[in-house]
Write an enzyme that holds these catalytic residues in place. Structure first.
Site, PDB file in Angstrom:
ATOM      1  N   PHE A   1     -12.042  -6.662  13.890  1.00 45.87           N
ATOM      2  CA  PHE A   1     -10.939  -7.140  13.063  1.00 45.87           C
ATOM      3  C   PHE A   1     -10.597  -6.116  11.984  1.00 45.87           C
ATOM      4  O   PHE A   1     -11.467  -5.655  11.249  1.00 45.87           O
ATOM      5  CB  PHE A   1     -11.308  -8.484  12.418  1.00 45.87           C
ATOM      6  CG  PHE A   1     -10.263  -9.021  11.489  1.00 45.87           C
ATOM      7  CD1 PHE A   1      -9.027  -9.437  11.966  1.00 45.87           C
ATOM      8  CD2 PHE A   1     -10.490  -9.088  10.119  1.00 45.87           C
ATOM      9  CE1 PHE A   1      -8.053  -9.926  11.120  1.00 45.87           C
ATOM     10  CE2 PHE A   1      -9.526  -9.570   9.247  1.00 45.87           C
ATOM     11  CZ  PHE A   1      -8.302  -9.992   9.752  1.00 45.87           C
ATOM     12  N   GLN A   2      -9.338  -5.765  11.915  1.00 47.99           N
ATOM     13  CA  GLN A   2      -8.801  -4.798  10.959  1.00 47.99           C
ATOM     14  C   GLN A   2      -9.504  -3.444  11.033  1.00 47.99           C
ATOM     15  O   GLN A   2      -9.667  -2.755  10.026  1.00 47.99           O
ATOM     16  CB  GLN A   2      -8.849  -5.359   9.528  1.00 47.99           C
ATOM     17  CG  GLN A   2      -7.848  -6.489   9.297  1.00 47.99           C
ATOM     18  CD  GLN A   2      -7.653  -6.855   7.848  1.00 47.99           C
ATOM     19  OE1 GLN A   2      -8.548  -6.663   7.023  1.00 47.99           O
ATOM     20  NE2 GLN A   2      -6.492  -7.401   7.517  1.00 47.99           N
TER      21      GLN A   2
ATOM     22  N   MET B   1      24.368   9.276   2.796  1.00 47.85           N
ATOM     23  CA  MET B   1      24.238  10.601   3.394  1.00 47.85           C
ATOM     24  C   MET B   1      24.460  10.568   4.902  1.00 47.85           C
ATOM     25  O   MET B   1      25.112  11.450   5.469  1.00 47.85           O
ATOM     26  CB  MET B   1      22.866  11.203   3.078  1.00 47.85           C
ATOM     27  CG  MET B   1      22.732  12.654   3.529  1.00 47.85           C
ATOM     28  SD  MET B   1      23.916  13.769   2.720  1.00 47.85           S
ATOM     29  CE  MET B   1      23.039  14.170   1.217  1.00 47.85           C
TER      30      MET B   1
ATOM     31  N   GLU C   1       0.812  -1.217   0.000  1.00 42.58           N
ATOM     32  CA  GLU C   1       0.000   0.000   0.000  1.00 42.58           C
ATOM     33  C   GLU C   1       0.845   1.267   0.000  1.00 42.58           C
ATOM     34  O   GLU C   1       0.436   2.285  -0.575  1.00 42.58           O
ATOM     35  CB  GLU C   1      -0.947   0.016   1.207  1.00 42.58           C
ATOM     36  CG  GLU C   1      -2.050  -1.012   1.157  1.00 42.58           C
ATOM     37  CD  GLU C   1      -1.685  -2.331   1.809  1.00 42.58           C
ATOM     38  OE1 GLU C   1      -2.572  -3.188   1.962  1.00 42.58           O
ATOM     39  OE2 GLU C   1      -0.496  -2.510   2.174  1.00 42.58           O
TER      40      GLU C   1
ATOM     41  N   LYS D   1     -18.022  -0.073   5.457  1.00 37.99           N
ATOM     42  CA  LYS D   1     -18.349  -1.072   4.425  1.00 37.99           C
ATOM     43  C   LYS D   1     -19.838  -1.075   4.091  1.00 37.99           C
ATOM     44  O   LYS D   1     -20.214  -1.246   2.927  1.00 37.99           O
ATOM     45  CB  LYS D   1     -17.900  -2.460   4.872  1.00 37.99           C
ATOM     46  CG  LYS D   1     -18.060  -3.506   3.783  1.00 37.99           C
ATOM     47  CD  LYS D   1     -17.431  -4.838   4.140  1.00 37.99           C
ATOM     48  CE  LYS D   1     -17.553  -5.809   2.962  1.00 37.99           C
ATOM     49  NZ  LYS D   1     -16.909  -7.115   3.221  1.00 37.99           N
TER      50      LYS D   1
END
Length: 564
Positions: free
Chosen positions: A113-114, A468, A51, A163
């Site tokens: 969940f999630q 760097m 993602e 949802k």
């Protein structure tokens, strides 16, 4: 017509002219992906490997095209994996709309969940974040999100949708988006007149350009302005390409790794005209000693940037292109021959130097510039030494040709962003410049490029260290190389080939030239690993806390060592 929430999302994207979405599906966003499937001939979906890659790709697409980039993610970890990309876009004022989906309304706030409060998480790093719980609010919210992302100072917006809101139905009426108006109501005649008076009175003016010029598409007015007042021009990292880097008035980047010409010139000027730049610490060095001989005149769309980091003597608030247009109309042609000759002498005295007998970052960038028909390419970078070498040694002649994480400094940004840039600019050669440390971060996106045959070219500057950070350890930490040596067994060529890319390993400039020309000709995803010295450094440099007038390079260090 009656549509469910997922169909409304797709229709709203079509309203906004969205042709590409970058994302990764999951349970909470399945309804949306099902609707997207039915419109795959109108909106292309690019499945990234992670993602974070999707958010960076949306960002790169936005920077390269000037349109709003769009990314999708599911709830929980899918949504939180977007956070770094959203913060990157926020710091650099890049318009993206991130659409996430969450658990159903009855499950919100129950540690389901999630489930995660992504709208709350991203509140400090977005222009606005929404959570939509009712399908009736969906279309209006999405339209508002795109408007917010584009208007004024651009930036990211997140829309989180439950949802059940993607499944429920309501009436949808198509709307044509209204054009985004330029911010002009804040531009006063008094402020413009004051600015013109300051410019006319200046004997040693300097123009300092930032990313705001690119965002407002003000390059044409900027060119007219510079020619009219006959002044040298420097820029920020984000402002690269806003003014032609091959123009005689251009003196290079300002700040920590800016040219000595720009740093010394700004320190001596009597008027610094700052356009669409925010005076970040990497530009100013010691703020108490920054441009201490100059009056500061600032043009910016965001009033919050005025007097935030540097005290300004005057400002004009509004769209940069409109401000410049009004100022140009009131200016007569000026000549600053003596001042321009003084700056030209600095350029001759302090050229950007590098060795041409070995493969190194500056030499590679010069060759890339030459091979891409003197700068006819989109250059994307990760963050580190390679990023600075790209900014210093490639002449960016037009806007949206350097895409890089400036404000947040996101390692792992460039590969996803280059995919987004190539999708948005199919006719352009797109090259991502990476260090070996950055490539490790998100190298899985090579698999995205090969899955869709997106012909980006990945050039890895492999010095086998975190360059760097090691440079700072070498100069300021007594050469204590803590956790910066990457002496493991990872073979980037084999990894890249394993993901389906054509890969090269080069150790000299002739081999690099051959590989790059072949990669451009093949027009497939390619990776070129360049073996360079771990002790190569980015010069000039300004030490942390020092004024930019104390920029130093390798010659200065050698003189100091000889004196001791």
């Amino acid at each position: 017509m009656i549509l469910n929430g997922s169909e409304i999302i797709v229709e709203c994207l079509k309203e906004q002219g969205v042709d590409t979405v970058f994302g990764y599906p999951g349970g909470a966003i399945l309804n949306v992906y099902d609707a997207l499937y039915k419109h795959s001939d109108e909106i292309t979906h690019i499945l990234t490997s992670h993602e974070q890659g999707a958010s960076h790709a949306a960002d790169g697409y936005a920077r390269a095209t000037g349109k709003v980039g769009v990314c999708f993610a599911t709830s929980g970890p899918g949504a939180t994996n977007l956070v770094t990309g959203i913060a990157t876009a926020m710091m650099d004022s890049i318009p993206i709309v991130a659409i996430t989906c969450n658990v159903t309304l009855p499950l919100l706030g129950r540690d389901s969940f999630q489930e995660v409060d992504i709208a709350g998480i991203v509140m400090p790093i977005t222009k606005h974040s929404f959570i939509v719980k009712d399908v009736k609010d969906l279309a209006a919210t999405l339209r508002r999100a795109f408007k917010i992302a584009k208007e004024g100072r651009p930036g990211p917006v997140l829309v989180d949708i439950t949802k059940d809101a993607t499944a429920n139905e309501c009436d949808y009426i198509k709307e044509t988006p209204k054009p985004i108006e330029r911010v002009t109501d804040t531009i006063t005649e008094e402020d413009v007149e004051n600015a013109v008076a300051m410019i006319k009175a200046a004997k040693k003016p300097y123009v300092f350009v930032g990313g705001g010029v690119i965002a407002s598409e003000a390059s044409d007015e900027l060119r007219k302005f510079v020619k009219k007042i006959d002044a040298p021009v420097c820029d920020t990292l984000m402002g690269k390409g806003a003014f032609d880097g091959s123009d005689p008035h251009y003196t290079g980047m300002l700040g920590m790794h800016g040219t000595k010409t720009s740093n010394f010139g700004v320190s001596e000027c009597d008027l610094l005209i700052t356009i669409g730049a925010r005076f970040s610490d990497r530009v100013t060095g010691n703020t108490k000693k920054f441009a201490k001989n100059a009056k500061i005149l600032q043009f910016d769309v965001d009033a919050a940037e005025v007097n935030k980091n540097i005290h300004t003597d005057a400002s004009v608030i509004g769209d940069a292109a409109e401000i410049l247009k009004r100022v140009n109309a009131k200016l007569e042609q000026s000549e600053h021959t003596e001042w321009m000759e003084h700056i030209k002498n600095y350029e001759e005295k302090f050229p950007m130097k590098y060795r041409k007998d070995v493969l190194n970052g500056p030499y590679i960038m010069e060759k890339i510039y030459e091979i891409t028909n003197d700068g006819d390419a989109v250059i994307v970078t990760e963050v580190g030494q390679h990023q600075m070498w790209a900014a210093q040694h490639y002449k960016f002649k037009s806007p949206r040709t350097l895409l890089t994480s400036g404000g947040l400094g996101t390692m792992g940004y460039g590969l996803g962003a280059s995919i987004g840039a190539k999708v948005g600019c199919r006719d352009k050669v797109v090259i991502n410049i990476a260090g070996d440390g950055c490539f490790r971060m998100n190298m899985n996106e090579i698999a995205t490029a090969t899955r869709y045959n997106i012909p980006i070219i990945e050039v890895i500057f492999n010095n086998h260290v975190l360059g760097m950070v090691r440079q700072w350890q070498d100069l300021f930490y007594g050469q204590r190389y803590s956790a910066t040596v990457l002496n493991d067994q990872v073979d980037f060529v084999k990894v890249s080939e394993g993901m389906g890319a054509k890969a090269y390993r080069v150790a000299d400039i002739e081999s690099f030239e051959k590989a790059l020309k072949e990669a451009i000709e093949l027009n497939i995803p390619c990776v070129i690993e360049c073996d360079i010295c771990k002790d190569d450094k980015v010069f000039p440099m300004v030490a942390p806390g020092a004024p930019i007038s104390e920029a130093f390079d390798r010659d200065d260090l050698n003189k100091k060592e000889s004196a001791n």
